[in-house]
Design a protein around this motif. Structure first.
Motif, short mmCIF file in Angstrom:
data_model
loop_
_atom_site.label_atom_id
_atom_site.label_comp_id
_atom_site.label_asym_id
_atom_site.label_seq_id
_atom_site.Cartn_x
_atom_site.Cartn_y
_atom_site.Cartn_z
N LEU B 13 25.90 -51.08 20.51
CA LEU B 13 25.78 -50.11 19.42
C LEU B 13 25.00 -48.87 19.85
O LEU B 13 25.34 -47.75 19.46
CB LEU B 13 25.10 -50.76 18.21
N GLU B 14 23.98 -49.07 20.69
CA GLU B 14 23.18 -47.92 21.11
C GLU B 14 23.93 -47.04 22.10
O GLU B 14 23.50 -45.93 22.39
CB GLU B 14 21.83 -48.39 21.67
N SER B 15 25.03 -47.55 22.63
CA SER B 15 25.84 -46.73 23.54
C SER B 15 26.97 -46.01 22.80
O SER B 15 27.79 -45.33 23.43
CB SER B 15 26.42 -47.60 24.67
N GLN B 16 27.03 -46.16 21.47
CA GLN B 16 28.15 -45.60 20.71
C GLN B 16 27.84 -44.26 20.04
O GLN B 16 28.63 -43.79 19.21
CB GLN B 16 28.61 -46.61 19.65
N GLY B 17 26.69 -43.69 20.36
CA GLY B 17 26.37 -42.36 19.82
C GLY B 17 26.08 -42.34 18.33
O GLY B 17 26.33 -41.34 17.66
N LEU B 18 25.56 -43.43 17.78
CA LEU B 18 25.27 -43.48 16.35
C LEU B 18 23.95 -42.77 16.01
O LEU B 18 23.69 -42.46 14.85
CB LEU B 18 25.21 -44.94 15.87
N SER B 83 22.93 -41.04 5.01
CA SER B 83 24.12 -40.57 5.73
C SER B 83 25.34 -41.27 5.14
O SER B 83 25.36 -42.49 5.02
CB SER B 83 24.01 -40.91 7.22
N TYR B 84 26.34 -40.47 4.78
CA TYR B 84 27.55 -41.06 4.21
C TYR B 84 28.52 -41.54 5.30
O TYR B 84 29.56 -42.10 4.98
CB TYR B 84 28.25 -40.05 3.30
N THR B 85 28.18 -41.26 6.54
CA THR B 85 29.12 -41.61 7.62
C THR B 85 28.60 -42.71 8.54
O THR B 85 29.38 -43.30 9.29
CB THR B 85 29.43 -40.37 8.47
N LEU B 86 27.30 -42.99 8.48
CA LEU B 86 26.72 -43.94 9.44
C LEU B 86 27.32 -45.34 9.31
O LEU B 86 27.66 -45.97 10.31
CB LEU B 86 25.19 -43.99 9.26
N ALA B 87 27.48 -45.81 8.07
CA ALA B 87 28.00 -47.17 7.88
C ALA B 87 29.42 -47.29 8.42
O ALA B 87 29.75 -48.23 9.14
CB ALA B 87 27.94 -47.55 6.40
N ASP B 88 30.26 -46.31 8.06
CA ASP B 88 31.65 -46.34 8.55
C ASP B 88 31.69 -46.27 10.07
O ASP B 88 32.47 -46.98 10.71
CB ASP B 88 32.44 -45.16 7.97
N ALA B 93 32.56 -48.86 15.25
CA ALA B 93 32.07 -49.18 16.60
C ALA B 93 32.13 -50.68 16.89
O ALA B 93 32.07 -51.09 18.05
CB ALA B 93 30.65 -48.67 16.76
N LEU B 94 32.22 -51.48 15.83
CA LEU B 94 32.19 -52.94 16.02
C LEU B 94 33.56 -53.60 15.92
O LEU B 94 33.90 -54.49 16.71
CB LEU B 94 31.28 -53.58 14.96
N THR B 127 22.51 -51.34 4.29
CA THR B 127 23.92 -51.70 4.46
C THR B 127 23.97 -52.94 5.35
O THR B 127 23.50 -52.90 6.49
CB THR B 127 24.73 -50.56 5.10
N ALA B 128 24.48 -54.02 4.81
CA ALA B 128 24.58 -55.28 5.56
C ALA B 128 26.03 -55.48 6.00
O ALA B 128 26.92 -55.62 5.17
CB ALA B 128 24.12 -56.45 4.69
N ILE B 129 26.24 -55.47 7.30
CA ILE B 129 27.59 -55.60 7.86
C ILE B 129 27.72 -56.99 8.48
O ILE B 129 26.92 -57.36 9.35
CB ILE B 129 27.84 -54.51 8.92
#
Lengths: 112, 140
Positions: B13-18, B83-88, B93-94, B127-129
């Protein structure tokens, strides 16, 4: 030559009804197991989540037959934060592990 | 090579530019929002696609929870800071990806659900994914 198909159609329909009834019973038995497992797993303080857990009688919808297992978050508002955690408290999941085990029950033995 | 599923997810996840850091189980005290946490081993069940009596590699389905913690509103101005985009972006990314640094073979990851919870008292969006990881069991 005249083929008599109505008897065959009736027999086929009866077979299908019996098969569907059996599948519904299987799903309901798995749902009962899931409910028991969720009650085992849920952390108990006052016991209101455990006591609130239940299942409804199966219902037939357009998407098929389904049984609901769970707890009303209106009646037990902290059921959701316990399952998913909140800031300072890690999740103590009880529904998802119970669901995963129930899904495996169905996958390994679809005619439970 | 990561030592655990959550270590592998953190690295992935930390390599995905979030733009946020992820921590195993819980963040350090006083960690500023936003950040993510990863709870592994919500459940581990055997994989029915494999024969339970003849699966020396031990294929399993592990349920992992990835949490995003964000400030809901600016406490001074009241403006929304979520952020309205972070969860998406995190789900994207997963879902369908493979954690390549996992300690065991990973067939793939599937996002099976995401819940957005507003914690008004602490001004936080949680947000729980829920992620299902299909993998093999680790060896000693």
């Amino acid at each position: 030559m005249k083929l008599e198909s109505s008897a065959f159609t009736r027999a086929l329909a009866a077979e299908l009804r019996a098969e569907i009834t059996e599948q519904e019973h299987s799903l309901y038995r798995v749902a009962q197991r899931m409910l028991r497992r969720a009650k085992q797993l849920v952390p108990v303080d006052e016991g209101d989540i455990r006591d609130g857990l239940g299942l409804n009688q199966g219902r037939l919808s357009r998407r098929g037959y389904f049984v609901e297992v769970g707890v009303s978050s209106k009646e037990v508002p902290h059921a959701l934060p316990v399952e998913f955690g909140n800031r300072g408290n890690p999740p103590q999941a009880y529904m998802r592990p119970a669901y995963e085990e129930a899904a495996n029950d169905l996958a390994y033995n679809p005619t439970l | 090579m990561s030592a655990s599923s959550s270590g592998a997810l953190k690295a992935w996840l930390e390599s995905q530019g979030l733009g946020i850091s992820f921590y195993r189980d819980r963040a350090p005290d006083n960690q500023a929002l936003p950040y993510g946490t990863i709870s592994e081993g919500i459940s581990i069940t055997s994989e029915p696609a494999f024969n339970a009596h003849d699966d020396p590699e031990g294929h399993v389905r592990e349920v992992v929870q990835v949490d995003l913690w964000e400030q809901w509103r600016n406490p001074t101005t009241g403006a929304v800071t979520e952020s309205y985009t972070l969860a998406d972006a995190t789900v994207l990314a997963l879902d369908g990806k493979r954690a390549t640094t996992a300690p065991t073979w990973v067939g793939g990851m599937t996002v099976v659900g995401s819940v957005r919870l507003v914690e008004v008292e602490v001004n936080t969006i949680h947000t729980a994914i829920t992620v299902e990881i299909r993998r093999t069991l680790a060896r000693l």
